[in-house]
Design an enzyme around this catalytic site. Sequence first.
Site, short mmCIF file in Angstrom:
data_model
loop_
_atom_site.label_atom_id
_atom_site.label_comp_id
_atom_site.label_asym_id
_atom_site.label_seq_id
_atom_site.Cartn_x
_atom_site.Cartn_y
_atom_site.Cartn_z
N HIS A 35 -18.37 12.04 4.21
CA HIS A 35 -18.86 10.78 4.76
C HIS A 35 -20.34 10.90 5.09
CE1 HIS A 35 -18.41 6.92 6.84
NE2 HIS A 35 -19.22 7.41 7.77
N ARG A 47 0.82 -1.22 0.00
CA ARG A 47 0.00 0.00 0.00
C ARG A 47 0.85 1.26 0.00
NH1 ARG A 47 -5.30 -1.62 1.78
NH2 ARG A 47 -5.91 0.47 2.33
N LEU A 73 -5.72 5.62 3.48
CA LEU A 73 -4.46 6.16 2.97
C LEU A 73 -3.37 5.98 4.04
CD1 LEU A 73 -5.88 9.36 1.31
CD2 LEU A 73 -4.84 7.43 0.11
C1 GRF Z 1 -20.68 9.35 -0.61
O1 GRF Z 1 -21.86 9.13 0.12
C2 GRF Z 1 -19.53 9.69 0.30
O2 GRF Z 1 -19.93 10.37 1.45
C3 GRF Z 1 -18.99 8.34 0.67
O3 GRF Z 1 -19.11 7.58 -0.51
C4 GRF Z 1 -20.19 8.08 -1.30
C5 GRF Z 1 -19.60 8.37 -2.66
O4 GRF Z 1 -20.58 8.64 -3.62
N1 GRF Z 1 -17.66 8.43 1.17
P1 GRF Z 1 -20.15 9.20 -5.07
O5 GRF Z 1 -19.15 8.23 -5.65
O6 GRF Z 1 -19.58 10.57 -4.87
O7 GRF Z 1 -21.42 9.20 -5.84
#
Ligand code: GRF
Length: 178
Positions: free
Chosen positions: A99, A55, A83
């Site tokens: 998130h 990684r 990461l």
């Molecule tokens: C979003 O809900 C984000 O918060 C989470 O993953 C999803 C990604 O959706 N980390 P997209 O690929 O931007 O449509």
Amino acid sequence: MIGVLVSGTGTNLQALLDAGLPVTAIASNRRGAPALARAGEIPAAAFELADYEDRAARDAAMADWLEACGVKLVVLAGYMHLLTPAFLDRFPDAVVNVHPSLLPSFPGSRPVEDQLEAGVTESGATVHLVDEGVDSGPILAQERVPVLPGDTPETLHERIKAVEHRLLPEVVRELCAR
Ligand code: GRF
């Protein structure tokens, strides 16, 4: 000069592009990520773990490429790998994530399902700085989203994403002005 990391559909990437933010590079951990198709003329590249020794080697290669593209701020928009310091140390205090929960509640890879299973009546969207933990860095912005009777993971996630698509570009714009 923003670099966006994606793994999935890329609707948050699209929101950043639609907001006219200076996205100069797009990277993914998956060659087949549908989000990459949104790149248009913007340089895009995939860094699959299987192509590297570990990684850290993958993350270092990705950081090298982003730096060569002039990236100063990295946005994780549905990027589904942790990461390592090999990446984070290259962009100190300049990696943000979005998130779909009110962090610190419901971190992890299936937050929407977890919230429905827990029976919460309120969810939300969080934008935070990224550290080595799972969805654990300092929170920059948060907004509440109601959970409605009969919600499925899909309906709730769509309602949260509608907020993400406004909140993420707002925060990124502020960070660009720092
Ligand atoms: C979003 O809900 C984000 O918060 C989470 O993953 C999803 C990604 O959706 N980390 P997209 O690929 O931007 O449509």
